[in-house]
Design an enzyme around this catalytic site. Structure first.
Site, PDB file in Angstrom:
ATOM      1  N   CYS A  78      21.504   0.111   3.571  1.00  0.00           N
ATOM      2  CA  CYS A  78      22.587  -0.292   4.682  1.00  0.00           C
ATOM      3  C   CYS A  78      22.027   0.459   5.982  1.00  0.00           C
ATOM      4  CB  CYS A  78      23.996  -0.012   4.248  1.00  0.00           C
ATOM      5  SG  CYS A  78      24.225   1.574   3.601  1.00  0.00           S
ATOM      6  N   CYS A 199      -4.050   1.605  -8.504  1.00  0.00           N
ATOM      7  CA  CYS A 199      -4.758   0.380  -8.323  1.00  0.00           C
ATOM      8  C   CYS A 199      -5.994   0.576  -8.968  1.00  0.00           C
ATOM      9  CB  CYS A 199      -4.918  -0.054  -6.540  1.00  0.00           C
ATOM     10  SG  CYS A 199      -5.343   1.421  -5.728  1.00  0.00           S
ATOM     11  N   HIS A 643      -7.244   1.863  -1.258  1.00  0.00           N
ATOM     12  CA  HIS A 643      -6.703   0.813  -2.018  1.00  0.00           C
ATOM     13  C   HIS A 643      -7.964   0.106  -2.957  1.00  0.00           C
ATOM     14  CE1 HIS A 643      -4.094  -1.986  -4.152  1.00  0.00           C
ATOM     15  NE2 HIS A 643      -4.529  -3.043  -3.447  1.00  0.00           N
TER      16      HIS A 643
END
Length: 683
Positions: A78, A199, A643
């Site tokens: 929120c 990864c 990555h």
């Protein structure tokens, strides 16, 4: 209830140190969120899927289980929310955007950019642009944020935009994020969740489980692995976890197309397939390793070597599936003083291919681009990704560099002194599957690890006949077999030590670097520092070992013994490794893997018995003609960041595996890979 009472004595309450496997099955990737949930044994605390729980109960005698079944629920954030998801998969999860769409509250402040003078990045989702808030200090105070004590910890949007555009082209090419991709489902098309810089694990294991030797050992013969398991904890057994991973990736059980999805239509693949979560596997293979036990990014090539070593050590009594990668290297040394030769052979399992950056065919264009880039950075002007110019190096140039003679200085038994020699490297055998690593990583002029930003036209069909070695040839005369004099203990160059120390490294570490690199200059010593700065004894005082054998008794650390024995080594082998590394478990793991083919000889020598000849690896051999079947790509500035993704050729078409996202490749970036897997072409 009476039936349950019979088993009350076997029910345990978890104590400190007990691990409760409540998140996934020991033999599969079923979780509490799977259709049939998870059954946790209330004696051993092992988790089991419905497929395996009955068999485990029958074998163990444990009959009371806690059945856990969860329904997926989404949590709504929120006030403090994450940002947009970028095209390359980085960034946040779009929660701030979604919150704006729901509430229409347009303004957001990036907390990490707040400074003590009241400045910060303020973004308006309504205007889709950065805006100025003249009352920012007052507005932040309403939420209890005192800017006077704030410290800027993140880059501003302008700084991020400059950085992002410089690497966006690479990310876009390697992940193919610029196009909508066709998702793939079914056996062999299962993704793997990113557990936080995992990864490199995902890419390596996806590629390994396309190799028939690994598929046969761990998937096709998986039943025999399960039936032969006699251990106490499946989470600690390498072969069990390899079976589990192979089943997760290849069975198709965890790669089912969602209903109402047209597989012939390109869609956003982000959330179509959750992928399996290899937590147990990663924990096991990283245990005791200085690098792979951390959550940091690592080198995929080093991890591949690590997995192949573990596979070899856990293949007692069966054929090592990693044999398909092994080959024999032939090093030929030509003495300049006598013109005589010496041939030395050694085993290897991947071919490092040099990347001669200075032989790029577009050096002028690269130099001009670098000048424009430096000017843009100085003036904080954003360059567009399409403006990037990457050095282009022909594959044939790299291959010629590998095949060319190397000039070295070595001891000649004919001249009885050190003389210039030529070293020529060839391959005595050619494996069924050849791994080629492009040597893209190095140390920059500022001694910072870097990656060479190059494009190499790697061929899909490869003929390496030029590298075939044939041993001693007619007319060649071998150097006499005499023992070279023992190398003199190098003096420690105080000047080099001082240079390293001025860079901020510990004095003793600098002395160690100079000594252990043979006093061969600042660059060699700096390379040693970069490789070993994570060692636990990095800053310990230099100890020069004596050749005199010590008769002192040695007591191996029991925890270290247990760790090494769990990797498939005997107690005697584990004890020797710990002795050689002074009970340092991390160094012992590296030592035992690097000496695994000569362990029996070393143990025999230690006991005074006749040493058996070192075990020779089993090589496959055949025609040196190959076709490309997979490649792993890295994006980022060094091996410590970035990555990994992989592309695999299945049924004649390329598929991209980007963690949990599996799609048909539209434009495989063959020229930007890091590790390439070739399989032999049988005529």
């Amino acid at each position: 209830m009476e039936k349950l009472r019979e088993h009350f004595s076997r029910i345990r309450v978890p104590k400190g140190g007990d691990k409760v496997y409540k998140d996934e099955c020991m033999f599969s990737f079923d979780t509490p969120e799977s259709e049939t949930g998870l059954y946790v044994c209330l004696n051993s605390f092992f988790g089991w899927s419905k497929e395996y729980v009955a068999k485990y109960s029958e074998r163990s005698g444990n009959c009371v289980f806690l059945h856990i079944k969860r329904i997926k629920r989404e949590l709504a954030l929120c006030k403090i929310l994450c940002g947009r998801r970028q095209l390359d998969g980085s960034g946040g999860n779009n929660h701030a955007v979604e919150y704006y769409q729901k509430t229409k509250y347009p303004l957001a402040v990036k907390l990490g950019t707040i400074t003590q003078d009241g400045n910060a990045d303020v973004y308006s989702y309504d205007e889709d642009d950065m805006v100025l808030d003249p009352n920012l200090v007052k507005h932040l105070a309403h939420f209890g944020i005192n800017v006077k004590v704030m410290e800027k910890t993140e880059k501003t949007m302008l700084e991020l935009e400059i950085d992002y555009n410089q690497r966006a082209w690479e990310w876009s090419r390697l992940t193919e994020s610029g196009t909508k991709l066709l998702p793939k489902f079914g056996p062999g098309y299962t993704g793997m969740k990113n557990l936080g810089n995992s990864c490199y694990v995902n890419s390596v294991m996806q590629v390994l489980f396309t190799v028939p030797n690994f598929v046969e050992r761990y998937f096709a013969n998986g039943t025999s692995i399960l039936e032969g398991y006699q251990g106490n904890n499946p989470a600690d057994d390498f072969n069990i976890q390899m079976f589990k991973l192979s089943h997760g990736l290849l069975s198709g059980r965890y790669s089912v197309a969602p209903p109402n999805i047209n597989l012939e239509e390109a869609v956003d693949t982000d959330d179509l397939q959750p992928g399996i979560s290899p937590v147990m596997f990663r924990t096991l293979v990283g245990r005791g390793h200085a690098e792979f036990s951390t959550k940091k990014q690592q080198d995929a090539m080093e991890f591949l070597e690590h997995i192949l070593k573990m596979t070899s050590c856990n293949s007692a009594g069966v054929t090592d599936p990693g044999n398909c990668f092994k080959f024999e290297v032939e090093d030929k040394f030509v003495c300049s003083a006598s013109n005589k030769v010496r041939y030395v052979t050694r085993p290897d399992q991947y071919l490092p291919l040099p990347v001669p950056v200075d032989e790029a065919v577009n050096k002028e264009e690269v130099a001009a681009y670098q000048a424009r880039k430096a000017e843009a950075q100085a003036s904080q002007v954003v360059m567009q990704p399409e403006e990037q110019v990457r050095a282009k190096i022909p594959f044939d140039v790299c291959l010629s560099k590998l095949a060319a003679p190397e000039e070295i200085l070595a001891f000649s038994s004919a001249a009885e002194k050190e003389v210039p020699m030529q070293k020529i490297t060839r391959l005595r055998t050619f494996p069924d599957y050849l791994v080629i690593q492009l040597v893209k990583f190095g140390i920059g002029q500022d001694w910072v690890p870097m990656k060479y930003d190059v494009s190499i036209d790697m061929p899909e069909v490869l003929d390496l006949s030029v590298l075939r070695g044939f041993g001693l040839q007619e007319g060649e005369e071998e150097l006499p077999e005499t023992t070279a004099p023992p190398p003199k203990e190098p003096e420690i160059d105080a000047g080099i030590v001082q240079q390293l120390a001025e860079m901020g490294f510990p004095w003793e570490a600098c002395r160690k670097a100079v000594h252990l690199t043979g006093n061969n200059g600042t660059e060699a010593a700096m390379n040693w520092v970069m490789e070993h700065m994570g060692d636990p004894d990095f800053a310990d005082p230099l100890v020069i070992k004596s050749d005199t054998k010590s008769n002192d008794t040695f007591t191996a650390n029991e925890e270290g013994l247990g760790m090494l024995m769990s990797m498939g080594f005997t107690r005697e082998q584990a004890t020797l490794a710990l002795k050689e590394t002074s009970n340092n478990l991390e160094r012992a793991a590296d030592w035992i893997f690097s000496h695994q083919h000569e362990l029996d000889s070393l143990l025999a020598a230690q006991s005074g018995a006749a040493a058996p000849p070192p075990q020779k690896p089993n090589y496959t051999d055949g025609e040196p003609k190959y076709e490309l079947t997979a490649f792993i790509s890295h994006m980022g500035t060094s091996i410590f960041v970035g990555h990994y993704v992989c592309h695999i050729k299945k049924d004649g078409e390329w598929t991209i595996f980007n963690d949990n996202k599996v799609s048909k490749s539209a434009d495989p970036p063959l020229d930007l890979g890091y590790i390439y897997l070739y399989k032999r072409v049988n005529n």
